[in-house]
Design a protein around this motif. Structure first.
Motif, PDB file in Angstrom:
ATOM      1  N   LYS A  82      -6.791  -2.750  10.014  1.00 14.41           N
ATOM      2  CA  LYS A  82      -6.135  -1.443  10.060  1.00 14.41           C
ATOM      3  C   LYS A  82      -4.818  -1.519  10.820  1.00 14.41           C
ATOM      4  N   SER A  83      -3.798  -0.916  10.246  1.00 16.00           N
ATOM      5  CA  SER A  83      -2.517  -0.807  10.926  1.00 16.00           C
ATOM      6  C   SER A  83      -2.543   0.424  11.824  1.00 16.00           C
ATOM      7  N   TYR A  84      -1.914   0.294  12.988  1.00 21.21           N
ATOM      8  CA  TYR A  84      -1.838   1.427  13.902  1.00 21.21           C
ATOM      9  C   TYR A  84      -0.469   2.092  13.869  1.00 21.21           C
ATOM     10  N   LEU A  85       0.384   1.623  12.964  1.00 19.68           N
ATOM     11  CA  LEU A  85       1.698   2.236  12.792  1.00 19.68           C
ATOM     12  C   LEU A  85       1.586   3.429  11.858  1.00 19.68           C
ATOM     13  N   PHE A  86       2.525   4.362  11.976  1.00 13.64           N
ATOM     14  CA  PHE A  86       2.617   5.506  11.080  1.00 13.64           C
ATOM     15  C   PHE A  86       3.743   5.209  10.095  1.00 13.64           C
ATOM     16  N   PHE A  87       3.387   5.004   8.841  1.00 11.48           N
ATOM     17  CA  PHE A  87       4.385   4.702   7.824  1.00 11.48           C
ATOM     18  C   PHE A  87       4.968   6.009   7.297  1.00 11.48           C
ATOM     19  N   THR A  88       6.271   6.154   7.413  1.00 11.56           N
ATOM     20  CA  THR A  88       6.918   7.343   6.872  1.00 11.56           C
ATOM     21  C   THR A  88       7.278   7.142   5.405  1.00 11.56           C
ATOM     22  N   GLU A 142       0.440  -3.888 -14.168  1.00 11.48           N
ATOM     23  CA  GLU A 142      -0.756  -3.546 -14.939  1.00 11.48           C
ATOM     24  C   GLU A 142      -1.739  -2.782 -14.055  1.00 11.48           C
ATOM     25  N   TYR A 143      -1.791  -3.163 -12.786  1.00 11.90           N
ATOM     26  CA  TYR A 143      -2.725  -2.568 -11.837  1.00 11.90           C
ATOM     27  C   TYR A 143      -2.095  -2.601 -10.452  1.00 11.90           C
ATOM     28  N   ALA A 144      -2.332  -1.564  -9.696  1.00 16.12           N
ATOM     29  CA  ALA A 144      -1.886  -1.539  -8.305  1.00 16.12           C
ATOM     30  C   ALA A 144      -2.709  -0.513  -7.549  1.00 16.12           C
ATOM     31  N   THR A 145      -2.909  -0.777  -6.277  1.00 15.94           N
ATOM     32  CA  THR A 145      -3.536   0.209  -5.416  1.00 15.94           C
ATOM     33  C   THR A 145      -3.092  -0.028  -3.976  1.00 15.94           C
ATOM     34  N   ALA A 146      -3.284   0.975  -3.172  1.00 16.41           N
ATOM     35  CA  ALA A 146      -2.895   0.926  -1.765  1.00 16.41           C
ATOM     36  C   ALA A 146      -4.105   1.324  -0.929  1.00 16.41           C
ATOM     37  N   TYR A 147      -4.161   0.791   0.282  1.00 18.63           N
ATOM     38  CA  TYR A 147      -5.311   0.992   1.147  1.00 18.63           C
ATOM     39  C   TYR A 147      -4.867   1.444   2.534  1.00 18.63           C
ATOM     40  N   SER A 148      -5.685   2.306   3.150  1.00 21.09           N
ATOM     41  CA  SER A 148      -5.418   2.704   4.532  1.00 21.09           C
ATOM     42  C   SER A 148      -6.018   1.696   5.497  1.00 21.09           C
ATOM     43  N   GLN A 149      -7.014   0.929   5.023  1.00 18.68           N
ATOM     44  CA  GLN A 149      -7.616  -0.128   5.834  1.00 18.68           C
ATOM     45  C   GLN A 149      -7.935  -1.318   4.953  1.00 18.68           C
ATOM     46  N   ALA A 150      -7.607  -2.518   5.438  1.00 19.93           N
ATOM     47  CA  ALA A 150      -7.921  -3.747   4.721  1.00 19.93           C
ATOM     48  C   ALA A 150      -9.257  -4.290   5.207  1.00 19.93           C
ATOM     49  N   ALA A 151     -10.004  -4.905   4.294  1.00 23.48           N
ATOM     50  CA  ALA A 151     -11.312  -5.460   4.632  1.00 23.48           C
ATOM     51  C   ALA A 151     -11.160  -6.611   5.614  1.00 23.48           C
ATOM     52  N   VAL A 152     -11.888  -6.534   6.711  1.00 26.91           N
ATOM     53  CA  VAL A 152     -11.906  -7.600   7.714  1.00 26.91           C
ATOM     54  C   VAL A 152     -13.124  -7.380   8.610  1.00 26.91           C
ATOM     55  N   GLY A 153     -13.752  -8.456   9.034  1.00 25.03           N
ATOM     56  CA  GLY A 153     -14.867  -8.365   9.984  1.00 25.03           C
ATOM     57  C   GLY A 153     -16.001  -7.476   9.535  1.00 25.03           C
ATOM     58  N   GLU A 169      -1.801  10.115  -3.009  1.00 20.29           N
ATOM     59  CA  GLU A 169      -0.946   9.669  -1.917  1.00 20.29           C
ATOM     60  C   GLU A 169       0.138   8.673  -2.336  1.00 20.29           C
ATOM     61  N   PHE A 170      -0.034   8.043  -3.508  1.00 15.87           N
ATOM     62  CA  PHE A 170       0.948   7.058  -3.947  1.00 15.87           C
ATOM     63  C   PHE A 170       1.137   7.142  -5.452  1.00 15.87           C
ATOM     64  N   GLU A 171       2.241   6.570  -5.926  1.00 13.83           N
ATOM     65  CA  GLU A 171       2.520   6.591  -7.357  1.00 13.83           C
ATOM     66  C   GLU A 171       2.876   5.192  -7.835  1.00 13.83           C
ATOM     67  N   ILE A 172       2.594   4.957  -9.108  1.00 13.23           N
ATOM     68  CA  ILE A 172       2.813   3.657  -9.719  1.00 13.23           C
ATOM     69  C   ILE A 172       3.708   3.833 -10.936  1.00 13.23           C
ATOM     70  N   THR A 208       7.066  -0.462  -9.650  1.00  8.04           N
ATOM     71  CA  THR A 208       6.931  -0.109  -8.228  1.00  8.04           C
ATOM     72  C   THR A 208       5.613   0.597  -7.911  1.00  8.04           C
ATOM     73  N   VAL A 209       5.219   0.468  -6.661  1.00 16.98           N
ATOM     74  CA  VAL A 209       4.146   1.259  -6.067  1.00 16.98           C
ATOM     75  C   VAL A 209       4.764   1.860  -4.822  1.00 16.98           C
ATOM     76  N   SER A 210       4.710   3.180  -4.687  1.00 17.56           N
ATOM     77  CA  SER A 210       5.366   3.805  -3.538  1.00 17.56           C
ATOM     78  C   SER A 210       4.603   5.029  -3.057  1.00 17.56           C
ATOM     79  N   HIS A 211       4.916   5.435  -1.820  1.00 21.81           N
ATOM     80  CA  HIS A 211       4.300   6.629  -1.259  1.00 21.81           C
ATOM     81  C   HIS A 211       4.736   7.843  -2.082  1.00 21.81           C
ATOM     82  N   ARG A 212       3.918   8.862  -2.075  1.00 21.66           N
ATOM     83  CA  ARG A 212       4.261  10.114  -2.744  1.00 21.66           C
ATOM     84  C   ARG A 212       4.640  11.112  -1.662  1.00 21.66           C
TER      85      ARG A 212
END
Length: 166
Positions: free
Chosen positions: A93-99, A111-122, A133-136, A140-144
Motif C-alpha cells: 500500500k502506498s501512503y501518498l495521496f495521488f492527485t 486490451e486490458y488494464a486495471t488499477a489498485y489501491s493496494q498491491a498484494a504482498v505478505g 475511479e479510472f478510465e481506459i 492510456t489508463v488514468s484517474h477520473r
C-alpha cells in the motif's frame, strides 16, 4: 473503444497477466524491471521504460509523506502479440495521496488494464479501484477527475501489439 475491465473479465485477466509475463521470459528481449522513486510535493513527474518498439510511461502527482520506492515491469510475449506494463509499490500500500495518474503505452493498444489501491504482498490481496475511479482508452489508463479517491498502489496493462499476417 474502452478496453475490457468489468468484474468477470478482471478475474480472467488476473490469470492471463501472469501467464503473459511468463511468456515474456522466453521473448527475444528479456522483460525489464526498474525501480524508481515516487516523490510527493504536488509536482507532475514521469517515469518511462522501453522494450523494443514499445514504451510505457507513468505520469503522476502526489502529496504527503516522503519518497516511496516503486517498480515498473515491462515485457513482450514470446509471440510478440502482447506488451505488458505493471507499475506498483512492492511494499503493498502506498501512503501518498495521488492527485493524478496516467499510464500510457506506445506501440500497442490496450486490451486490458486495471488499477489498485493496494498491491498484494505478505498474504494481502490486490484491492482494485472502483471502475468509476479510472478510465481506459486505447493507449492510456488514468484517474477520473472527481471520482478518483487519491489511493494508488498498482497499475497493470496488457496491450496488443500490431501484428502483420504473412
Amino acid at each position: 473503444m474502452a478496453a475490457p475491465h468489468r468484474q468477470g473479465e478482471r478475474a480472467l485477466w488476473a490469470v492471463l497477466v501472469p501467464a503473459l509475463l511468463c511468456l515474456a521470459a522466453g521473448a527475444a528481449e528479456p522483460p525489464s524491471a526498474a525501480e524508481f522513486d515516487v516523490r510527493p510535493g504536488g509536482e507532475v513527474h514521469s517515469f518511462s521504460r522501453s522494450l523494443g518498439d514499445y514504451t510505457c510511461t507513468f505520469t503522476y502527482a502526489a502529496q504527503g509523506g516522503t519518497n516511496e520506492q516503486w517498480q515498473m515491469n515491462i515485457g513482450v510475449s514470446e509471440d510478440d502479440l502482447f506488451f505488458s506494463c505493471s507499475v506498483w509499490r512492492p511494499q503493498g500500500k502506498s501512503y501518498l495521496f495521488f492527485t493524478q495518474f496516467k499510464a500510457e503505452v506506445k506501440g500497442a493498444k490496450i486490451e486490458y488494464a486495471t488499477a489498485y489501491s493496494q498491491a498484494a504482498v505478505g498474504g494481502q490481496s490486490d484491492i482494485p479501484l472502483k471502475e468509476e475511479e479510472f478510465e481506459i482508452t486505447e493507449t492510456t489508463v488514468s484517474h477520473r477527475e472527481g471520482k478518483f479517491r487519491f489511493e494508488l498502489s498498482k497499475l497493470t496493462i496488457v496491450a496488443k501489439t500490431p501484428h502483420d499476417e504473412l
